[in-house]
Design an enzyme around this catalytic site. Sequence first.
Site, PDB file in Angstrom:
ATOM      1  N   PRO A   1       0.759  -0.748  -0.246  1.00  0.00           N
ATOM      2  CA  PRO A   1      -0.473   0.289  -0.100  1.00  0.00           C
ATOM      3  C   PRO A   1       1.105   1.395  -0.352  1.00  0.00           C
ATOM      4  CG  PRO A   1       0.311  -0.317   2.410  1.00  0.00           C
ATOM      5  CD  PRO A   1       0.704  -2.078   1.312  1.00  0.00           C
TER       6      PRO A   1
ATOM      7  N   ASP B   1       2.813  -5.511 -14.399  1.00  0.00           N
ATOM      8  CA  ASP B   1       2.218  -7.008 -13.950  1.00  0.00           C
ATOM      9  C   ASP B   1       3.710  -6.720 -13.546  1.00  0.00           C
ATOM     10  OD1 ASP B   1       3.052  -8.658 -13.018  1.00  0.00           O
ATOM     11  OD2 ASP B   1       1.264 -10.050 -14.794  1.00  0.00           O
TER      12      ASP B   1
ATOM     13  N   CYS C   1       8.617 -10.315   3.069  1.00  0.00           N
ATOM     14  CA  CYS C   1       8.111 -10.775   4.976  1.00  0.00           C
ATOM     15  C   CYS C   1       7.236 -12.239   5.655  1.00  0.00           C
ATOM     16  CB  CYS C   1       6.661  -9.476   5.246  1.00  0.00           C
ATOM     17  SG  CYS C   1       5.753 -10.372   4.329  1.00  0.00           S
TER      18      CYS C   1
END
Length: 456
Positions: A274, A322, A393
């Site tokens: 985000p 993409d 992550c």
Amino acid sequence: MAEKENTRLLILETLLEIEKKNIFVKDALQKLLFQKQFLSKQDRAFITRMVEGVTEYQVQLDYVIDCFSKTKVKKCKPLIRCVLRMGVYQILYMDSVPNEAACNECVKLAKKKGFQNLSGFVNGVLRNISREKDSIQYPEREKDLEGYLSITYSMPVWLVKEMLSWYGEEVTEHILKASVMPSDLTIRVNENRISKEKLRDKLSENGVVVTDGNYVGEALHLANINYVKRLPGFKEGEFFIQDESSMLLYQLSGADREKKEADVLHILDLCAAPGGKCTHFAQKLGDRAFIKARDLTENKISLINENVLRLGIHNIETDVWDALILDESRREWADVVIADLPCSGLGIIAKKNDIKYHISKQQLTELANLQRTILTNAAAYVKKGGILLYSTCTINPEENMENAKWFLGHFDFEKEPIEELLPEELRKNMLEENMVQLLPGVHKCDGFFIAKFRKR
């Protein structure tokens, strides 16, 4: 009492939706709490704790139910399964709810939803668990380490086996323990809008418990929060919600050293939504950088744009792209490429406690292969002498360390030393001279991997 019953009914319906539609807890709760904004702070907190808690401890709850029920959890009707889990979670983990009330309310729920004929079954199982909860026979560590860790920390046993193979018993238990511990919210102060000290004071005055970050200067940890978007300073763009592990990417990039003051640094963020990393770079570098932030869908780009606008940032341009497709027009365009790639998310289970149910061993390998395709494109975008930052992550070596070594073996890049850029506390935990694996429970942040390469 009617209000309590209604609250529990909302919880049951949310758990059912999660189970039947295989959606994430975060999405289901966001939808519910948005629809029911009239609920009191106490009710919202109760709903959130129950939905998250029942999901987080599902492996353990199912084990306990199976110890007392002739009909195993997997054979139960979905609604009855959810009712039983709600009851057991309250019995084991919510001292504020008397066991008697937990049993009675679950029986009422079964009746209310048309399962009058199974209300006796629900009552019997829950009352037995309530009476015998202190003598439940859990797997013994010495005889069944994998089973013990799986049930104790409510982690699918296949994932426990994987972690043991990656990190051994001691470190694995630290990771598992951290996965079920409550974690504070971490924010990055937007120092272009407010000083860290003023924001800390503002939040403290509104009842938020604020402490300094462990590794990054602009980080603050917040506790005692109800609704993040209503915190003072959020709408004004005075902070961004971001873990310290992710903030370290800017610190380790050394981007502020890459160009002289008069030059503009070209930065390409391939999977930007985000917007945490690209807005951090933008916030720190200002007009010295022009940042191209991309992601796969219009929805993700709108999230970035929303945060860019809220934070008052002017040097980011966004577009839908993409990352699996090479953009020839950007070949050797970037001084810095940020490749924070799609991954299994195993480093953030404490914050997204149902990730562990949405991933499989096969998907770990599929994600590692997906990352290699994106890294291949990422290499093409870096100028000669430029920097590639590769991060995930996750704590799965196949998705990070192994891919980093694969990358070095296939492309004309070299390791870029980062030791001097690391906080001193983390220097001893470097895997190699330019690769850092942060582990929840071992470090004071989420699990995160960072590698830094320079194009020859």
